[in-house]
Every structure is written in structure tokens, then in C-alpha cells.
Design an enzyme around this catalytic site. Structure first.
Site, PDB file in Angstrom:
ATOM      1  N   LYS A 175       0.857  -1.191   0.000  1.00 11.87           N
ATOM      2  CA  LYS A 175       0.000   0.000   0.000  1.00 11.87           C
ATOM      3  C   LYS A 175       0.896   1.244   0.000  1.00 11.87           C
ATOM      4  O   LYS A 175       1.514   1.577   1.002  1.00 11.87           O
ATOM      5  CB  LYS A 175      -0.910   0.035   1.240  1.00 11.87           C
ATOM      6  CG  LYS A 175      -1.986   1.105   1.063  1.00 11.87           C
ATOM      7  CD  LYS A 175      -2.531   1.657   2.361  1.00 11.87           C
ATOM      8  CE  LYS A 175      -1.792   2.832   2.907  1.00 11.87           C
ATOM      9  NZ  LYS A 175      -1.796   4.063   2.080  1.00 11.87           N
ATOM     10  N   GLU A 206      10.039   1.870  10.389  1.00  7.80           N
ATOM     11  CA  GLU A 206      11.010   2.944  10.096  1.00  7.80           C
ATOM     12  C   GLU A 206      10.266   4.255  10.255  1.00  7.80           C
ATOM     13  O   GLU A 206       9.396   4.575   9.434  1.00  7.80           O
ATOM     14  CB  GLU A 206      11.536   2.812   8.657  1.00  7.80           C
ATOM     15  CG  GLU A 206      12.275   1.528   8.372  1.00  7.80           C
ATOM     16  CD  GLU A 206      13.570   1.408   9.135  1.00  7.80           C
ATOM     17  OE1 GLU A 206      14.112   2.449   9.570  1.00  7.80           O
ATOM     18  OE2 GLU A 206      14.037   0.288   9.315  1.00  7.80           O
ATOM     19  N   CYS A 239      13.685  11.678   5.566  1.00  6.16           N
ATOM     20  CA  CYS A 239      13.796  11.336   6.986  1.00  6.16           C
ATOM     21  C   CYS A 239      15.228  11.521   7.478  1.00  6.16           C
ATOM     22  O   CYS A 239      15.463  11.652   8.670  1.00  6.16           O
ATOM     23  CB  CYS A 239      13.327   9.901   7.205  1.00  6.16           C
ATOM     24  SG  CYS A 239      14.183   8.744   6.130  1.00  6.16           S
ATOM     25  N   GLU A 264       9.051  16.898  14.778  1.00  9.90           N
ATOM     26  CA  GLU A 264       9.463  16.737  13.382  1.00  9.90           C
ATOM     27  C   GLU A 264       8.668  17.705  12.496  1.00  9.90           C
ATOM     28  O   GLU A 264       7.441  17.631  12.446  1.00  9.90           O
ATOM     29  CB  GLU A 264       9.206  15.290  12.943  1.00  9.90           C
ATOM     30  CG  GLU A 264       9.824  14.980  11.602  1.00  9.90           C
ATOM     31  CD  GLU A 264       9.528  13.568  11.114  1.00  9.90           C
ATOM     32  OE1 GLU A 264       8.421  13.064  11.371  1.00  9.90           O
ATOM     33  OE2 GLU A 264      10.413  12.985  10.453  1.00  9.90           O
TER      34      GLU A 264
HETATM   35  P1  NAD Z   1       2.312   8.589   7.584  1.00 14.04           P
HETATM   36  O1  NAD Z   1       2.685   7.851   8.812  1.00 14.04           O
HETATM   37  O2  NAD Z   1       1.231   9.587   7.655  1.00 14.04           O
HETATM   38  O3  NAD Z   1       1.893   7.582   6.418  1.00 14.04           O
HETATM   39  C1  NAD Z   1       2.755   6.558   5.971  1.00 14.04           C
HETATM   40  C2  NAD Z   1       1.933   5.444   5.359  1.00 14.04           C
HETATM   41  O4  NAD Z   1       1.147   4.831   6.389  1.00 14.04           O
HETATM   42  C3  NAD Z   1       0.938   5.911   4.299  1.00 14.04           C
HETATM   43  O5  NAD Z   1       0.878   4.943   3.278  1.00 14.04           O
HETATM   44  C4  NAD Z   1      -0.372   5.958   5.069  1.00 14.04           C
HETATM   45  O6  NAD Z   1      -1.520   5.805   4.266  1.00 14.04           O
HETATM   46  C5  NAD Z   1      -0.213   4.766   5.991  1.00 14.04           C
HETATM   47  N1  NAD Z   1      -1.045   4.802   7.199  1.00 14.04           N
HETATM   48  C6  NAD Z   1      -1.503   5.884   7.866  1.00 14.04           C
HETATM   49  N2  NAD Z   1      -2.243   5.496   8.929  1.00 14.04           N
HETATM   50  C7  NAD Z   1      -2.247   4.136   8.926  1.00 14.04           C
HETATM   51  C8  NAD Z   1      -2.839   3.148   9.765  1.00 14.04           C
HETATM   52  N3  NAD Z   1      -3.577   3.481  10.833  1.00 14.04           N
HETATM   53  N4  NAD Z   1      -2.634   1.849   9.473  1.00 14.04           N
HETATM   54  C9  NAD Z   1      -1.874   1.490   8.410  1.00 14.04           C
HETATM   55  N5  NAD Z   1      -1.301   2.386   7.566  1.00 14.04           N
HETATM   56  C10 NAD Z   1      -1.471   3.693   7.830  1.00 14.04           C
HETATM   57  O7  NAD Z   1       3.677   9.234   7.060  1.00 14.04           O
HETATM   58  P2  NAD Z   1       3.857  10.217   5.831  1.00 14.04           P
HETATM   59  O8  NAD Z   1       3.331  11.556   6.229  1.00 14.04           O
HETATM   60  O9  NAD Z   1       3.388   9.552   4.592  1.00 14.04           O
HETATM   61  O10 NAD Z   1       5.468  10.266   5.732  1.00 14.04           O
HETATM   62  C11 NAD Z   1       6.260  11.136   6.476  1.00 14.04           C
HETATM   63  C12 NAD Z   1       6.834  10.438   7.678  1.00 14.04           C
HETATM   64  O11 NAD Z   1       7.583   9.300   7.280  1.00 14.04           O
HETATM   65  C13 NAD Z   1       7.803  11.307   8.443  1.00 14.04           C
HETATM   66  O12 NAD Z   1       7.548  11.149   9.808  1.00 14.04           O
HETATM   67  C14 NAD Z   1       9.170  10.724   8.088  1.00 14.04           C
HETATM   68  O13 NAD Z   1      10.170  10.939   9.041  1.00 14.04           O
HETATM   69  C15 NAD Z   1       8.836   9.289   7.959  1.00 14.04           C
HETATM   70  N6  NAD Z   1       9.838   8.577   7.171  1.00 14.04           N
HETATM   71  C16 NAD Z   1      10.697   7.731   7.812  1.00 14.04           C
HETATM   72  C17 NAD Z   1      11.683   7.077   7.096  1.00 14.04           C
HETATM   73  C18 NAD Z   1      12.649   6.125   7.760  1.00 14.04           C
HETATM   74  O14 NAD Z   1      13.342   5.400   7.052  1.00 14.04           O
HETATM   75  N7  NAD Z   1      12.734   6.099   9.076  1.00 14.04           N
HETATM   76  C19 NAD Z   1      11.779   7.259   5.717  1.00 14.04           C
HETATM   77  C20 NAD Z   1      10.874   8.131   5.108  1.00 14.04           C
HETATM   78  C21 NAD Z   1       9.896   8.787   5.840  1.00 14.04           C
END
Ligand code: NAD
Length: 475
Positions: free
Chosen positions: A172, A247, A281, A379
Site C-alpha cells: 500500500k 522505520e 527522513c 518533526e
Molecule cells: P504517515 O505515517 O502519515 O503515512 C505513511 C503510510 O502509512 C501511508 O501509506 C499511510 O496511508 C499509511 N497509514 C496511515 N495510517 C495508517 C494506519 N492506521 N494503518 C496502516 N497504515 C497507515 O507518514 P507520511 O506523512 O506519509 O510520511 C512522512 C513520515 O515518514 C515522516 O515522519 C518521516 O520521518 C517518515 N519517514 C521515515 C523514514 C525512515 O526510514 N525512518 C523514511 C521516510 C519517511
């Protein structure tokens, strides 16, 4: 308007949900396609398809399975330009970044794991009267959930090891940036990947993501995204005792000592702060600068940041594109206002960039904020960086570690002993010394503290996507 379809059992299929989410070009602020907000029935179909495909895929000779990964890499490469452009339009990031980082690294992910699985070996332990060997069998059907900031790159970083290890997949992608994942499904179809091995459902986190995480036949979840989402996912997956890799977010420190190679540190720190509009990130959002160097570094840094060209992501001269969405634009601007109210002084930027349309923010540099301020603790994930002086190595460590997060840290110094001391004491899963974003795909990738649980990359990923089973034979 084009509707992006799900990909289930080797076919593009509509969702049974009649809810749709617009897919917006952030540089224009306009919807240019839409995705279904898939529901539990769609997820169920995808999991069924993946379950049906598992016996054949998991038992396929290694060489044949690895061959499919190579073909996926070739398939993306054959449409390189189309993928780069699509990632640029979908995310608002500069085209040159998708050409240099996002898409080439996505291709490399498939090539790397095609090769890694050919080399992967499991352990054996021998003594006088017995042999122990460890089988590394596929986990089963796995769920892969990715964020919007590096859409194809982060998704392929999960798909490649999951498939290589013999699992079947339900993926997804982020609902904010679904386009290149959809295009990847076309590649899977073109190369003739056996049906059901790879399935992809589009939709929001609460409806599609959560149905995937909670599905009892999904044996492992690999998630990249925000920390609060990671906690929510853990609360759904943990009672089912699923394998989890999380992650999560970061608030990374860049530590610049006075003995650093000045020109290199300055140039790279501008990149580490602002690449992808600060939406990586691994970006350094808190810059700690040794006091004796502080005034010069601050002034030179601000001058460099002022030269960054903000504008049309499709223009190859552009350094800074749009941030990913209107909601994110508002969030980043609200943090700039918060920083001001907490006593921060804006040295450059601090407001929306001039543009006819879309969500552009000027690269912003702030000083004078205490480390405990919310702007230094939470963040922001945008083109915003804070500067702070430090007096000693101990103080630099204390400030860098004053965060709930622990993803990456960068140290600039020419003193090797100091570099090793810092590397040992910094609380982060990834430490770069005199460099940033340099990746060797064999190394473990991930964070500690609120930045995550588990590691991706190289053998760590192949271990995550396999179930170790020890077999003991007495002679
Ligand atoms: P997000 O957590 O809002 O969403 C990430 C994914 O999770 C999306 O596909 C979203 O639809 C899904 N999601 C949301 N709620 C969910 C639930 N309840 N159950 C299952 N899936 C769910 O994050 P974002 O805004 O898309 O991305 C930004 C974040 O990602 C930042 O916090 C960034 O630091 C982090 N990030 C971390 C890394 C790493 O390697 N540590 C890499 C890239 C981004």
C-alpha cells in the site's frame, strides 16, 4: 479524470469502495487523477491472491525468482524518463532529484536484492555429536506500507527483499503519491510476474492500511512513515504477534566542529538540510556548530541558502520544488510561526515562496531557539533548519541526543578520534562522518528510540523477511 486502479492477482481492478481520493500535483495545487480509498474487501481479495501464489513463488528455484527481480529493474529502466517525470509531478520534488536519486535507486534496489538473495546463506553449527542448521523460509504473505517522501524508492526497498526471500506481497503506497507505484504494477504485468505474487491496493491509512495490518493472513508488516502511525500499527499488529519492522520519524542533528573541512561541510550541510525540500527522513534539521566557527558558518550558510532556486520542479535548474501537499504546506508554515513565538529569529525564508500556484515554501533558517523548544523537538519535515552554537564535544553530544528521535546524525570533523567517540555516543541508527546520504545497500538502515524498531537493508532485510527454523541432527 483518470482513476488509478488496484493491482490484484495480475490484473488492474477497480475497488469495491465508492470513495475516491484526489491525486494532486503539488506544484499546481490541482488534482490530475484519483485513487480509490480501498476497503477491507479489496484488501481481502489481495491477500487471497497473495496466499494462492505463495506455494509456487516460495518454492520457485532461486535463480528463476532472482531473474524476475532483474526483469523488474530492467522494466523500470526501460521507462526511466517516464518514471522520473511522474515522480516529479506527483511529489513536487525537482526532476533532477528523481533522475539522480529516486528512480535510479529504485532500480538498484531490485538489482541489489536479486544479487543478494543469490549470495544469502543461513547458519550452521557443528560439534562432535551434532549438526545444527538453520532454515530461512519465507514468512508468507507480507504487507508493505510506505510514505510519500521517496515514493518508489522506499516502496521498492521493501518489495525487492520481500519477493527475493520468497514471500508474496500486498503493498500500500501513500495515498498522497500513488503514481509510480501504479506504474510499477504495469512493469510487473509486462514482465509476466506470476499472478498474485505482487498485489497493490490504494487508499488511506485508516481504511486500506489498517485493514492490511489487521488481516490475520498477513504475517509481517514492514512500515515506513510517521512515529504516531507506527505506534498505531504496532497496537493493531502486536496482539496478533506479527513480525514488525517500523522505520519512523526523525529530528536529525548535524554537528559541525571547527576543525572540519570547511568548504565541504558547508556545501554538504546545505544539501543535508534542504534536499527534497527537507522532506527526507535523513535530512539534518538541527545544526549544531562549534562556537568559534558559529558566526562565519551561519553567515556563509545563510548566503548559500539564499541562492537555492525555488520553482517549477520540472525545470532542471530548480533546487527546491513544492512541498508535497496543502496540508503539509500549512503544517510547515505553522511550525515557522511557532518557532517565532518560541523566540526564534528567522535568518532567511520564513514564508511561502512566490509562485502562481502550488505549495512552495522559502528555505528557512532559524537561530536562537532553545533545544527544549517544540520547533527543535518535533518533526517539521520541511525546508526549515535551526542553528545552535556549542562550546565542547560533551555539549554537542548532549544537544544532539536531546531528542526523542534517533534516526541519523552527521558529524563534520578532521579529528579521527573525535569522530569515533561521537559515533559511539550519538544516539542514532545511522552515523555519517564527513558525508551525508552516502548509501551502501549492504548496511543496516533504521533508527533507535522513537525513530523505529528493526532495520532494513542488506542481510537485515532478508532476515526480516524470513523465518529462521533451527534443525538439530545427532550423529
Ligand atoms: P504517515 O505515517 O502519515 O503515512 C505513511 C503510510 O502509512 C501511508 O501509506 C499511510 O496511508 C499509511 N497509514 C496511515 N495510517 C495508517 C494506519 N492506521 N494503518 C496502516 N497504515 C497507515 O507518514 P507520511 O506523512 O506519509 O510520511 C512522512 C513520515 O515518514 C515522516 O515522519 C518521516 O520521518 C517518515 N519517514 C521515515 C523514514 C525512515 O526510514 N525512518 C523514511 C521516510 C519517511
Amino acid at each position: 479524470m483518470d482513476t488509478i486502479l488496484n493491482y490484484i492477482a495480475g490484473k488492474f481492478v477497480p475497488s469495491s469502495s465508492d470513495h475516491f481520493i484526489p491525486n494532486i500535483n503539488p506544484a499546481r495545487g490541482e488534482a490530475y487523477s484519483r485513487i480509490p480509498d480501498s476497503n477491507a474487501d479489496d484488501v481481502n481479495l489481495a491477500v487471497e491472491a497473495a496466499s494462492m501464489a505463495l506455494p509456487i513463488w516460495s518454492k520457485m528455484p532461486l535463480e528463476e525468482r532472482a531473474g524476475y527481480l532483474d526483469k523488474i529493474a530492467d522494466g523500470i529502466e526501460a521507462r526511466l524518463e517516464e518514471f522520473c517525470r511522474a515522480e516529479c509531478v506527483d511529489t513536487g520534488k525537482p526532476l533532477q532529484l528523481t533522475e539522480q536519486v529516486d528512480i535510479p535507486r529504485s532500480i538498484q534496489n531490485f538489482r541489489f536484492f536479486a544479487s543478494a538473495i543469490r549470495q544469502f546463506s543461513s547458519e550452521s553449527h557443528l560439534d562432535a555429536s551434532s549438526l545444527n542448521y538453520t532454515r530461512r523460509d519465507p514468512v508468507g504473505v507480507v504487507g508493505l506500507i510506505s510514505p510519500w517522501n521517496l515514493p518508489l524508492y522506499l516502496l521498492s526497498w521493501k518489495i525487492a527483499p520481500a519477493l527475493a526471500a520468497g514471500n508474496t506481497v500486498v503493498a500500500k503506497p501513500s495515498e498522497v503519491t500513488p503514481m509510480t507505484a501504479f506504474m510499477l504494477c504495469k512493469v510487473m504485468e509486462e514482465i509476466g510476474l506470476p499472478q498474485g505474487v505482487f498485489n497493490l491496493v490504494h487508499g488511506s491509512g485508516p481504511s486500506t492500511g489498517e485493514a492490511l495490518v489487521g488481516h490475520p493472513r498477513v504475517k509481517a508488516i514492514s512500515f515506513t512513515g510517521g512515529t504516531s502511525t507506527g505506534k498505531r500499527i504496532a497496537s493493531v499488529a502486536a496482539p496478533q504477534l506479527k513480525k514488525l519492522s517500523l522505520e519512523l520519524g526523525g529530528k536529525n542533528a548535524g554537528v559541525i566542529f571547527a576543525d572540519a573541512d570547511y568548504d565541504k561541510a558547508l556545501a554538504r550541510t546545505v544539501r543535508s538540510a534542504f534536499t527534497n525540500q527537507g522532506q527526507i527522513c535523513l535530512c539534518t534539521s538541527r545544526l549544531l556548530i562549534e562556537e568559534s566557527l558559529y558566526p562565519k558558518f551561519r553567515d556563509d550558510f545563510v548566503s548559500r541558502v539564499r541562492t537555492l532556486k525555488v520553482g517549477d520542479p520540472l525545470n532542471r535548474q530548480t533546487d527546491q520544488g513544492a512541498v508535497v501537499s496543502e496540508a503539509h504546506f500549512n503544517k510547515v508554515l505553522s511550525y515557522i510561526e511557532l518557532a517565532k513565538s518560541e523566540g526564534g529569529k528567522i535568518l532567511t525564508g520564513g514564508k511561502p515562496a512566490k509562485a502562481e500556484s502550488g505549495w512552495f515554501i522559502e528555505p528557512t533558517v532559524i537561530e536562537g531557539l532553545p533545544m527544549e523548544s517544540r520547533a527543535n523537538q518535533e518533526e517539521i519535515f520541511g525546508p526549515v533548519v535551526t542553528l545552535m552554537p556549542f562550546k565542547s564535544e560533551i555539549e554537542a553530544l548532549r544537544l544532539a541526543n536531546s531528542s526523542i528521535y534517533g534516526l541519523a546524525s552527521v558529524v563534520w570533523t578532521s579529528d579521527l578520534n573525535k569522530a569515533h567517540r561521537m559515533a559511539e555516543r550519538l544516539e542514532a541508527g545511522i552515523i555519517w562522518i564527513n558525508t551525508w546520504m552516502k548509501r551502501d545497500l549492504r548496511t543496516p538502515f533504521g533508527g533507535m528510540k522513537a525513530s523505529g524498531m528493526g532495520r532494513e537493508g542488506g542481510l537485515e532485510a532478508l532476515r526480516f523477511f524470513t523465518e529462521p527454523k533451527n534443525v538439530c541432527i545427532e550423529f
